[in-house]
Motif scaffolding. Structure first.
Motif, PDB file in Angstrom:
ATOM      1  N   LEU A  98      -6.235  -3.020   1.255  1.00  0.00           N
ATOM      2  CA  LEU A  98      -6.165  -1.590   0.990  1.00  0.00           C
ATOM      3  C   LEU A  98      -6.219  -1.333  -0.515  1.00  0.00           C
ATOM      4  O   LEU A  98      -5.575  -2.032  -1.301  1.00  0.00           O
ATOM      5  N   TRP A  99      -6.965  -0.305  -0.883  1.00  0.00           N
ATOM      6  CA  TRP A  99      -7.085   0.058  -2.292  1.00  0.00           C
ATOM      7  C   TRP A  99      -5.734   0.396  -2.895  1.00  0.00           C
ATOM      8  O   TRP A  99      -5.449   0.056  -4.044  1.00  0.00           O
ATOM      9  N   PHE A 100      -4.869   1.035  -2.115  1.00  0.00           N
ATOM     10  CA  PHE A 100      -3.558   1.438  -2.629  1.00  0.00           C
ATOM     11  C   PHE A 100      -2.670   0.243  -2.949  1.00  0.00           C
ATOM     12  O   PHE A 100      -1.658   0.401  -3.623  1.00  0.00           O
ATOM     13  N   ALA A 101      -3.042  -0.945  -2.441  1.00  0.00           N
ATOM     14  CA  ALA A 101      -2.239  -2.139  -2.694  1.00  0.00           C
ATOM     15  C   ALA A 101      -2.706  -2.895  -3.932  1.00  0.00           C
ATOM     16  O   ALA A 101      -2.246  -4.020  -4.173  1.00  0.00           O
ATOM     17  N   SER A 115       0.828  -1.211   0.000  1.00  0.00           N
ATOM     18  CA  SER A 115       0.000   0.000   0.000  1.00  0.00           C
ATOM     19  C   SER A 115       0.859   1.257   0.000  1.00  0.00           C
ATOM     20  O   SER A 115       0.482   2.279  -0.589  1.00  0.00           O
ATOM     21  N   LEU A 116       2.023   1.199   0.638  1.00  0.00           N
ATOM     22  CA  LEU A 116       2.924   2.358   0.631  1.00  0.00           C
ATOM     23  C   LEU A 116       3.546   2.546  -0.743  1.00  0.00           C
ATOM     24  O   LEU A 116       3.793   3.677  -1.175  1.00  0.00           O
ATOM     25  N   THR A 117       3.808   1.449  -1.431  1.00  0.00           N
ATOM     26  CA  THR A 117       4.311   1.547  -2.808  1.00  0.00           C
ATOM     27  C   THR A 117       3.260   2.205  -3.691  1.00  0.00           C
ATOM     28  O   THR A 117       3.575   3.060  -4.527  1.00  0.00           O
ATOM     29  N   GLY A 118       1.998   1.808  -3.515  1.00  0.00           N
ATOM     30  CA  GLY A 118       0.929   2.423  -4.291  1.00  0.00           C
ATOM     31  C   GLY A 118       0.770   3.897  -3.982  1.00  0.00           C
ATOM     32  O   GLY A 118       0.587   4.724  -4.893  1.00  0.00           O
ATOM     33  N   TRP A 148       1.125   8.013  -6.169  1.00  0.00           N
ATOM     34  CA  TRP A 148       0.312   9.236  -6.160  1.00  0.00           C
ATOM     35  C   TRP A 148       1.137  10.450  -5.767  1.00  0.00           C
ATOM     36  O   TRP A 148       0.852  11.568  -6.221  1.00  0.00           O
ATOM     37  N   ALA A 149       2.149  10.251  -4.943  1.00  0.00           N
ATOM     38  CA  ALA A 149       3.045  11.365  -4.621  1.00  0.00           C
ATOM     39  C   ALA A 149       3.813  11.806  -5.863  1.00  0.00           C
ATOM     40  O   ALA A 149       3.966  13.007  -6.135  1.00  0.00           O
ATOM     41  N   ALA A 150       4.297  10.832  -6.652  1.00  0.00           N
ATOM     42  CA  ALA A 150       5.003  11.169  -7.891  1.00  0.00           C
ATOM     43  C   ALA A 150       4.056  11.837  -8.881  1.00  0.00           C
ATOM     44  O   ALA A 150       4.435  12.788  -9.575  1.00  0.00           O
ATOM     45  N   PHE A 151       2.835  11.365  -8.941  1.00  0.00           N
ATOM     46  CA  PHE A 151       1.848  11.956  -9.850  1.00  0.00           C
ATOM     47  C   PHE A 151       1.537  13.390  -9.439  1.00  0.00           C
ATOM     48  O   PHE A 151       1.352  14.260 -10.303  1.00  0.00           O
ATOM     49  N   VAL A 204       0.509  -0.715  -7.342  1.00  0.00           N
ATOM     50  CA  VAL A 204       1.832  -1.187  -6.926  1.00  0.00           C
ATOM     51  C   VAL A 204       2.799  -1.154  -8.101  1.00  0.00           C
ATOM     52  O   VAL A 204       3.963  -0.748  -7.964  1.00  0.00           O
ATOM     53  N   ARG A 205       2.315  -1.563  -9.279  1.00  0.00           N
ATOM     54  CA  ARG A 205       3.176  -1.521 -10.463  1.00  0.00           C
ATOM     55  C   ARG A 205       3.617  -0.089 -10.775  1.00  0.00           C
ATOM     56  O   ARG A 205       4.799   0.173 -11.030  1.00  0.00           O
TER      57      ARG A 205
END
Length: 381
Positions: free
Chosen positions: A291-294, A16-19, A23-26, A299-300
């Motif tokens: 988690l949705w972020f996962a 989830s942290l990878t996901g 969004w931080a990069a985006f 993740v990719r």
């Protein structure tokens, strides 16, 4: 003994942290797009806060490195792995960026172009450009790569900060994290209230160190058994709340000194919000919650996020150089889509053929040397 046993315990992946890293990069991508094709109305004000994605990177970097650390990894191996992780992709991104941001011809007034200067560019090669505050140096080479100077500084200190952090129990780790945040607030408030002190000249990597230390402290507290029950919605809401405070502080408090100070402390408030978000997502995942972020696609994209960050500004400014500045309009959304697709394809290629490939080869080389010298190979750091 407690520290050694804690380090020896396995830690799972926190996808989830990878996901969320994606969004931080985006957000940083959206921030930079306004220099080329801004959108009309208040939405631009929101997008201009995308630079805060870098703060998330720094806090997350400290968290992930400490979360995944293992005992008995030689310091030289740790350093080599970090070098293998960032430098090959950085160098390819730098080579791509130079013809976009530099010119051998006379530069028109107001242009973002810089005169070619090999000496300054060499500072970018060894990622020390952010130790200077002069924008011609700080943003030299690939402008986005100034953050790599900070990361290199953090990596250099990580083994030594860990020697202080690891013997601590979770309470000590949390106190260290709180101390780092308080220091950051004190420093920023002093710069805002007493600009004549010259503290603003402190090099950027030193200024941003508390963000990394906070991430380290939170990771060690969690490895020591801390599991706060913070719902992920609260964590993401904290990030949004800081941006909202920045946007609406003038309306709520009026334009005055207090509002100015609050805005000046935005990065510090956002640092706290990043810590809350990271802990919320990590705790939720460690309790076995979905988690949705996962999700697979996030993740990719999160795995591509470093490469995406390295190339995104280059292609935005290439579009600016070719097509010129686009007046604010909703039709600029087409430019957002077009540039985003180009950036994403370039990020995939950089990640697949350079970042991941070279990291594996370089790590294997060092692991083989360590084994030949009789050192025990330990899990990834």
């Amino acid at each position: 003994m407690h520290a050694e046993s804690t380090l020896a315990q396995p830690t799972g992946r926190l996808d989830s942290l990878t996901g969320l890293r994606w969004w931080a990069a985006f957000a940083v991508f959206m921030y930079h797009m306004h220099v080329f094709a801004p959108l009309p109305g208040p939405i631009t004000t929101v997008l201009l806060n995308g630079y805060l994605g870098v703060t998330f990177f720094f806090v997350l970097s400290g968290f992930v490195l400490t979360w995944s650390s293992r005992p008995n990894v030689p310091v030289s191996t740790f350093y080599w792995r970090r070098f293998a992780r960032i430098w090959p992709a950085h160098m390819v991104a730098l080579i791509i960026a130079i013809p976009v941001f530099y010119s051998l011809l006379p530069i028109p007034e107001g242009s973002f172009l810089k005169p070619f200067d090999l000496g300054i560019l060499l500072l970018s090669v060894v990622v020390i450009q952010a130790w200077w505050s002069n924008p011609m140096i700080l943003f030299s080479g690939n402008p986005a790569a100034w953050t790599l100077t900070c990361e290199a500084f953090f990596y250099a200190l990580h083994p030594w900060i860990s020697r202080v952090l690891v013997p601590m129990a979770k309470r000590g780790a949390l106190l260290l994290g709180a101390g780092a945040v308080l220091y950051a607030f004190a420093y920023r408030a002093t710069v805002l209230l007493f600009p004549e002190t010259g503290l603003a000249a402190v090099p950027v990597p030193v200024q941003r160190l508390p963000e990394f230390v906070l991430g380290m402290a939170l990771a060690w507290a969690m490895r020591s058994g801390w599991r706060p029950r913070i719902h992920p919605i609260v964590g993401i809401g904290a990030l949004a709340a800081v941006v909202g405070l920045l946007l609406f502080s003038g309306r709520l408090l009026g334009e005055g000194p207090v509002t100015g100070i609050l805005r000046g402390l935005t990065n510090e408030f956002f640092t706290i919000a990043c810590g809350i978000a990271i802990v919320a997502l990590a705790s939720h995942a460690l309790r076995g919650k979905h988690l949705w972020f996962a999700s697979t696609w996030q993740v990719r994209l999160g795995e591509w996020s470093f490469a995406f960050y390295l190339v995104h500004a280059t292609f935005i400014y290439l579009a600016l150089r070719i097509f010129g500045y686009q007046p604010a309009s909703w039709t600029n959304l087409l430019w957002f889509v077009a540039v985003f697709v180009v950036d994403l394809v370039a990020a995939w290629a950089l990640h697949t053929f350079v970042e991941r490939t070279m990291e594996k080869r370089m790590r294997r080389w060092k692991d083989n040397r360590d084994k030949a010298r009789g050192r025990v190979r330990i899990a990834s750091v």
